[in-house]
Design a protein around this motif. Structure first.
Motif, PDB file in Angstrom:
ATOM      1  N   THR A  23       0.825  -1.210   0.000  1.00 54.15           N
ATOM      2  CA  THR A  23       0.000   0.000   0.000  1.00 54.15           C
ATOM      3  C   THR A  23       0.859   1.261   0.000  1.00 54.15           C
ATOM      4  N   TYR A  24       2.009   1.233   0.666  1.00 53.27           N
ATOM      5  CA  TYR A  24       2.878   2.418   0.688  1.00 53.27           C
ATOM      6  C   TYR A  24       3.419   2.731  -0.703  1.00 53.27           C
ATOM      7  N   VAL A  25       3.867   1.721  -1.415  1.00 52.99           N
ATOM      8  CA  VAL A  25       4.397   1.941  -2.762  1.00 52.99           C
ATOM      9  C   VAL A  25       3.302   2.450  -3.692  1.00 52.99           C
ATOM     10  N   VAL A  26       2.104   1.878  -3.598  1.00 51.86           N
ATOM     11  CA  VAL A  26       0.993   2.329  -4.441  1.00 51.86           C
ATOM     12  C   VAL A  26       0.662   3.789  -4.149  1.00 51.86           C
ATOM     13  N   ASP A  27       0.673   4.178  -2.888  1.00 55.50           N
ATOM     14  CA  ASP A  27       0.359   5.563  -2.536  1.00 55.50           C
ATOM     15  C   ASP A  27       1.438   6.538  -3.007  1.00 55.50           C
ATOM     16  N   CYS A  28       2.694   6.096  -3.000  1.00 57.75           N
ATOM     17  CA  CYS A  28       3.795   6.968  -3.425  1.00 57.75           C
ATOM     18  C   CYS A  28       3.884   7.079  -4.947  1.00 57.75           C
ATOM     19  N   HIS A  29       3.590   5.988  -5.648  1.00 56.54           N
ATOM     20  CA  HIS A  29       3.757   5.949  -7.107  1.00 56.54           C
ATOM     21  C   HIS A  29       2.524   5.347  -7.764  1.00 56.54           C
ATOM     22  N   ARG A  30       1.353   5.964  -7.536  1.00 56.05           N
ATOM     23  CA  ARG A  30       0.116   5.382  -8.066  1.00 56.05           C
ATOM     24  C   ARG A  30       0.164   5.223  -9.579  1.00 56.05           C
ATOM     25  N   GLU A  31       0.654   6.254 -10.285  1.00 60.48           N
ATOM     26  CA  GLU A  31       0.663   6.196 -11.740  1.00 60.48           C
ATOM     27  C   GLU A  31       1.749   5.287 -12.294  1.00 60.48           C
ATOM     28  N   LYS A  32       2.716   4.913 -11.455  1.00 60.26           N
ATOM     29  CA  LYS A  32       3.798   4.017 -11.888  1.00 60.26           C
ATOM     30  C   LYS A  32       3.795   2.737 -11.040  1.00 60.26           C
ATOM     31  N   ALA A  33       2.638   2.392 -10.475  1.00 54.91           N
ATOM     32  CA  ALA A  33       2.570   1.224  -9.593  1.00 54.91           C
ATOM     33  C   ALA A  33       2.943  -0.052 -10.326  1.00 54.91           C
ATOM     34  N   GLY A  34       2.521  -0.186 -11.589  1.00 60.16           N
ATOM     35  CA  GLY A  34       2.861  -1.381 -12.357  1.00 60.16           C
ATOM     36  C   GLY A  34       4.356  -1.549 -12.511  1.00 60.16           C
ATOM     37  N   GLU A  35       5.046  -0.450 -12.870  1.00 58.36           N
ATOM     38  CA  GLU A  35       6.498  -0.505 -13.033  1.00 58.36           C
ATOM     39  C   GLU A  35       7.184  -0.801 -11.699  1.00 58.36           C
ATOM     40  N   ALA A  36       6.681  -0.190 -10.620  1.00 56.95           N
ATOM     41  CA  ALA A  36       7.291  -0.413  -9.307  1.00 56.95           C
ATOM     42  C   ALA A  36       7.202  -1.882  -8.908  1.00 56.95           C
ATOM     43  N   PHE A  37       6.058  -2.505  -9.120  1.00 53.89           N
ATOM     44  CA  PHE A  37       5.903  -3.898  -8.721  1.00 53.89           C
ATOM     45  C   PHE A  37       6.570  -4.858  -9.700  1.00 53.89           C
ATOM     46  N   ALA A  38       6.746  -4.434 -10.940  1.00 53.67           N
ATOM     47  CA  ALA A  38       7.549  -5.245 -11.857  1.00 53.67           C
ATOM     48  C   ALA A  38       8.985  -5.326 -11.356  1.00 53.67           C
ATOM     49  N   THR A  39       9.509  -4.186 -10.888  1.00 53.43           N
ATOM     50  CA  THR A  39      10.861  -4.159 -10.330  1.00 53.43           C
ATOM     51  C   THR A  39      10.951  -5.013  -9.072  1.00 53.43           C
ATOM     52  N   MET A  40       9.998  -4.834  -8.169  1.00 57.51           N
ATOM     53  CA  MET A  40      10.012  -5.584  -6.915  1.00 57.51           C
ATOM     54  C   MET A  40       9.902  -7.080  -7.168  1.00 57.51           C
ATOM     55  N   ASN A  41       9.024  -7.472  -8.083  1.00 55.49           N
ATOM     56  CA  ASN A  41       8.825  -8.887  -8.364  1.00 55.49           C
ATOM     57  C   ASN A  41      10.043  -9.494  -9.054  1.00 55.49           C
ATOM     58  N   PHE A  42      10.666  -8.721  -9.941  1.00 49.99           N
ATOM     59  CA  PHE A  42      11.847  -9.193 -10.658  1.00 49.99           C
ATOM     60  C   PHE A  42      12.977  -9.495  -9.678  1.00 49.99           C
ATOM     61  N   ILE A  43      13.277  -8.550  -8.793  1.00 49.97           N
ATOM     62  CA  ILE A  43      14.381  -8.724  -7.850  1.00 49.97           C
ATOM     63  C   ILE A  43      14.055  -9.791  -6.819  1.00 49.97           C
ATOM     64  N   LYS A  44      12.805  -9.805  -6.350  1.00 47.13           N
ATOM     65  CA  LYS A  44      12.400 -10.808  -5.357  1.00 47.13           C
ATOM     66  C   LYS A  44      12.569 -12.228  -5.895  1.00 47.13           C
ATOM     67  N   ASN A  45      12.166 -12.450  -7.126  1.00 41.25           N
ATOM     68  CA  ASN A  45      12.260 -13.797  -7.686  1.00 41.25           C
ATOM     69  C   ASN A  45      13.697 -14.188  -8.016  1.00 41.25           C
ATOM     70  N   LEU A  46      14.522 -13.224  -8.409  1.00 39.39           N
ATOM     71  CA  LEU A  46      15.940 -13.548  -8.617  1.00 39.39           C
ATOM     72  C   LEU A  46      16.592 -13.941  -7.304  1.00 39.39           C
ATOM     73  N   PHE A  47      16.255 -13.239  -6.227  1.00 35.70           N
ATOM     74  CA  PHE A  47      16.810 -13.567  -4.914  1.00 35.70           C
ATOM     75  C   PHE A  47      16.329 -14.951  -4.466  1.00 35.70           C
ATOM     76  N   ALA A  48      15.029 -15.216  -4.647  1.00 36.56           N
ATOM     77  CA  ALA A  48      14.484 -16.523  -4.273  1.00 36.56           C
ATOM     78  C   ALA A  48      15.100 -17.636  -5.118  1.00 36.56           C
ATOM     79  N   PHE A  49      15.378 -17.337  -6.391  1.00 35.84           N
ATOM     80  CA  PHE A  49      16.030 -18.301  -7.278  1.00 35.84           C
ATOM     81  C   PHE A  49      17.402 -18.684  -6.731  1.00 35.84           C
ATOM     82  N   GLY A  50      18.163 -17.673  -6.300  1.00 37.60           N
ATOM     83  CA  GLY A  50      19.476 -17.955  -5.721  1.00 37.60           C
ATOM     84  C   GLY A  50      19.371 -18.670  -4.390  1.00 37.60           C
ATOM     85  N   LEU A  51      18.377 -18.289  -3.583  1.00 30.26           N
ATOM     86  CA  LEU A  51      18.190 -18.901  -2.270  1.00 30.26           C
ATOM     87  C   LEU A  51      17.922 -20.402  -2.384  1.00 30.26           C
TER      88      LEU A  51
END
Length: 536
Positions: free
Chosen positions: A454-482
């Motif tokens: 909710t914090y990210v959506v409130d800060c970057h409502r118009e770019k929420a898709g791009e923000a979560f694409a970044t978060m999901n990309f990095i999260k899954n790369l980290f989980a892949f390594g883990l």
């Protein structure tokens, strides 16, 4: 300095800051007549963002239509959460069936799926920004259904891996685009609970898939489990088709939460500003779309921005302190859950527990119950806290009001990891690590991830898709390594040292919330003034 948040004097209107309970402090939003602002049915809460006058504006959809949209993505997220760890209890027999080593099977099947999710997050976000979210949701749901049936009937290891990688690509939109869809439809004071539903879908699907699939595999076969999963996605497709119309919309309305200059002249009709720049604009006297028009797979929405631009743009958002903070928190808290799921069999299949495959899978039921309780708590707690703090702040909402919830994440999740490590090391009776420790961890994660999203959506409502694409990309790369080292980490250092370290890391990264809370408003101003989100 409201509640310890440092003010910024560089901008008159800072993105994210908006009137929520009226404008008691008229100096903050000079030039805006409070009488022009649209409010909720009670008349007490200002609608943020301000909806347009068009009946086709998603903010103006009937409440029933919005709730059906929420039910659809909740179910879809649950299925996506389930399909990832679906075969976790059958890795050993599956590796033997396909004639490969266990390490090869896990790295190719699970590793390939996780990596594909990371890539899919970028690709499908770009398509959604360019052409809207509905065709992406529909197309990838069809892909998920096909990939499950394909994997169930795969005769070779190569074909099976390809099916799972294709499945991973199609999983990405339900993980990365849904928060942006929530921002398209729900107002600020309503997003907490819907975000909690999104998190419950993903986490609940992960937790429920293992015990259900383990029983199906033990008493039937993995093929039956995959066919059943394909059937679940067929139901998802029906729900998406009928209940998830296009939410991307070119809106003409007064901007009070994006930081853009508002066109303010005398009269309500003049308080309009274009938020996006697609090829078509909403008209003031726009006719309501018919039911058949809403069911079209493609609404005709098109954004002039380049596909390649939107593919690269998410990485620029890493320069936003809010997104960087969210990446750090989101990546660690979700990846630690992946790590636990990868080690459950290692811990509970061995003495003194000696759990069967079904028994190991059943340990996830505690996590699911904790996630449900977290959902019931997170939504009312976050939305209620925001409304209360805004009222005490002269009616002005700050996105940082979402962050106090992270105290619960720090307390419950960190305590849970320390207790999990100690209980597993001491080989306490199974209710201690399973019910108490996993319950604490998942309850805290549900509260924490809801606050982050909710914090990210409130800060970057118009770019929420791009923000979560970044978060999901990095999260899954980290989980892949883990996935490659978590089991060896436990073997080499022991379960207590491993999860004590994870608990300490969790505490450390969560403490970054303190400077984020204090300097968040200035950070939002800095991002806007330097055009970080619009560099391309």
């Amino acid at each position: 300095m409201p509640f310890g948040i440092l003010d910024d004097d560089k901008l008159e209107h800072i993105p994210g800051t908006a009137p929520l309970n009226g404008l008691q402090n008229t100096d903050t939003y000079s030039g805006i007549d409070p009488g022009f602002l649209k409010r909720d049915p009670t008349g007490q809460i200002v609608l943020v963002p301000q909806p347009s006058d068009s009946p086709n504006d998603p903010y103006n959809w009937p409440r029933k239509q919005k709730e059906l949209f929420t039910i659809a993505f909740g179910w879809g997220c649950g299925c996506v959460g389930a399909v990832g760890p679906l075969l976790g209890g059958a890795f050993v027999p599956l590796a033997a069936d396909f004639g490969v080593s266990l390490s090869t099977f896990v790295s190719a099947v699970q590793g390939g799926t996780i990596a594909a999710i990371a890539i899919g997050s970028l690709i499908f976000n770009s398509l959604a920004v360019k052409y809207g979210k509905r065709p992406v949701y529909l197309g990838t749901t069809v892909g998920l259904m096909i990939s499950c049936f394909w994997a169930a009937e795969a005769k070779s290891f190569e074909s099976f891996v390809a099916a799972r990688v294709f499945c991973g690509l199609c999983m990405a939109p339900m993980e990365a685009l849904v928060p942006a869809s929530i921002a398209d439809i729900w107002f600020v004071h309503e997003r907490g609970f819907r975000t909690a539903v999104f998190n419950l879908g993903i986490l609940g699907g992960i937790n429920l898939a293992v015990p259900i699939a383990a029983a199906i595999i033990e008493y039937g076969s993995y093929r039956i489990a995959l066919h059943a999963m394909g059937g679940a996605f067929a139901l998802t497709l029906i729900m998406v088709f009928f209940w998830m119309p296009e939410s991307a919309y070119c809106r003409q309305a007064l901007n009070i939460d994006t930081g853009e200059a508002n066109v303010v002249v005398e009269g309500k009709g003049a308080l309009e500003q274009l938020e996006h720049a697609p090829t078509s604009r909403s008209m003031p006297n726009e006719e309501s779309m018919s039911w058949k028009q809403r069911l079209l797979p493609y609404s005709g929405y098109s954004n002039q921005v380049s596909f390649w631009n939107t593919l690269v743009r998410p990485f620029y958002l890493i320069a936003s302190p809010a997104v960087l903070w969210a990446v750090l928190l989101f990546t660690t808290c979700i990846s630690w859950l992946v790590g636990i799921s990868l080690t459950l069999s290692q811990i509970f299949s061995a003495p003194p527990y000696n759990f069967s495959v079904v028994g190991v899978g059943a340990t996830n039921l505690s996590s699911f119950v904790a996630s449900v309780l977290g959902t019931l708590t997170a939504g009312p707690l976050i939305d209620g806290l925001v409304t209360r703090m805004s009222k005490m702040n002269g009616g002005i909402f700050e996105p940082e009001f979402r962050l106090p919830i992270m105290v619960t994440y720090l307390l419950f999740t960190s305590t849970g990891f320390f207790a999990w490590g100690q209980a597993s090391y001491a080989q306490d009776p199974w209710p201690v690590p399973v019910i108490v420790c996993l319950g604490l961890i998942n309850f805290g994660v549900q509260l924490g991830t809801t606050g982050v999203v909710t914090y990210v959506v409130d800060c970057h409502r118009e770019k929420a898709g791009e923000a979560f694409a970044t978060m999901n990309f990095i999260k899954n790369l980290f989980a892949f390594g883990l996935s490659f080292y978590i089991n060896d980490w436990i073997d080499n250092q022991g379960v207590r040292n491993c999860f004590f370290a994870i608990g300490g890391i969790t505490m450390g990264v969560t403490l970054f919330t303190i400077p984020m809370y204090i300097f968040g408003k200035r950070a939002r101003s800095w991002v806007h003034r330097h055009g970080i989100a619009d560099r391309l």
